[in-house]
Write a protein that holds these residues in place. Sequence first.
Motif, short mmCIF file in Angstrom:
data_model
loop_
_atom_site.label_atom_id
_atom_site.label_comp_id
_atom_site.label_asym_id
_atom_site.label_seq_id
_atom_site.Cartn_x
_atom_site.Cartn_y
_atom_site.Cartn_z
N HIS A 107 87.82 21.26 -76.88
CA HIS A 107 86.49 20.19 -76.41
C HIS A 107 85.58 20.11 -77.14
O HIS A 107 84.49 19.63 -76.98
CB HIS A 107 85.88 21.02 -75.10
N ASP A 121 83.87 26.51 -64.00
CA ASP A 121 83.91 25.87 -65.04
C ASP A 121 85.05 24.78 -65.34
O ASP A 121 86.14 25.32 -66.02
CB ASP A 121 83.85 26.93 -66.22
N VAL A 161 86.24 24.30 -69.57
CA VAL A 161 87.18 25.27 -70.10
C VAL A 161 88.13 25.91 -69.41
O VAL A 161 89.31 26.27 -69.87
CB VAL A 161 85.97 26.30 -70.62
N PHE A 177 82.09 20.15 -75.18
CA PHE A 177 81.56 21.51 -75.32
C PHE A 177 80.91 21.78 -76.65
O PHE A 177 81.37 21.29 -77.60
CB PHE A 177 82.73 22.30 -75.01
N HIS A 213 75.54 28.30 -75.22
CA HIS A 213 76.68 26.87 -75.40
C HIS A 213 76.12 26.13 -74.10
O HIS A 213 75.44 26.54 -73.28
CB HIS A 213 78.17 27.57 -75.16
N ASP A 271 78.15 22.60 -71.67
CA ASP A 271 79.24 21.67 -71.40
C ASP A 271 78.72 20.59 -70.98
O ASP A 271 77.69 20.22 -70.25
CB ASP A 271 79.95 22.49 -70.18
#
Length: 343
Positions: A209, A33, A36, A144, A276, A278
């Motif tokens: 983000h 990731d 994050v 994000f 969620h 990204d």
Amino acid sequence: MHWTTLTGLLALGAPATALIRFQCSQLVVERLDPLVTPGEVPSPHVHQIVGGNSFNATMDPSKDMPGESTCTTCQFSEDFSNYWTAVLYFKARNGTYKRVPQHSNAGFEGATGGGMTVYYMQDPLYDTKQASKVTAFKPGFRMFVGDVNARTKQEAARFRQLTYTCMDNAGSRENETVAFPARVCPYGIMTSVRFPTCWDGVNLDSPNHMAHMSYPESGTFESGGPCPASHPVRTSQVMYEVIWDTRQFNDPADWPADGSQPFVWSFGDPSGYANHGDYVFGWKDNALQNILDTKCYATSCGGKQQSIADMNKCAGLKKTVDEDIGERLQQLPGGHMPEPERR
């Protein structure tokens, strides 16, 4: 990170009418990731990633993503962006976990790993005019949306644009929920991830983000609500559709004895409230803005496009993390355990 030249940004050209919809094959599935937890190998939980093959553990924002990538798993061959979500698991009655596979949207059959369908919308999906003025993101932009710690409906309410559809067939699109569906879904479960559409016009990223982006000041994206003064630049809405192929898990005898739903996100959320996504921008040159300024719909939007077969040639990025992430696991990768929904 900043984009400092705002001259002309708010004085955009003539209204555009583009709604972009396209498929991306799966690039890789692993615990990385770079947004994050950049540089952390492995990252806390498993993600499935699509897009440009320069994806890596750090994704240095100062580097030229299109220049770093040699191919993309997305239909638009000048889109080297990376799009990713967490991965869904099925928890069997015996306590083991199995990764849920994906299948592509109707019309995009054959995409490696099922992948995801990506949208860039100037107005709501149902508005065929798509007449609003929007600006494309800039090199280095990333964002994000969601809250991995949300376990209540109230906590998820901040991100009402993150939803699930229990699919009875390939065309199911109604009755969205913010929690996992509580019933068997004959065709699968579709997750929809919709990002905010108002940018502060300066920052390409922010510590969480999210702060450099905002939802409309009043109303919603769907109602055409205005952007707040703090985030005056209207962007297209980025949206992901991911269809989780739950058909092999539809036998009630495999579900918990109490009949509760058996699916859990790779980071331990069995409620679904922590959905969620990204996004790291990587379109080449002005390719995205040129399309947004064109009257078109879905994949009729010009630009340079490639076949699903060519998309698939870019799939299968060599993994950085070597671990079993799929079959009858005793625990979720990273040691996560399901956290019960809070009341």
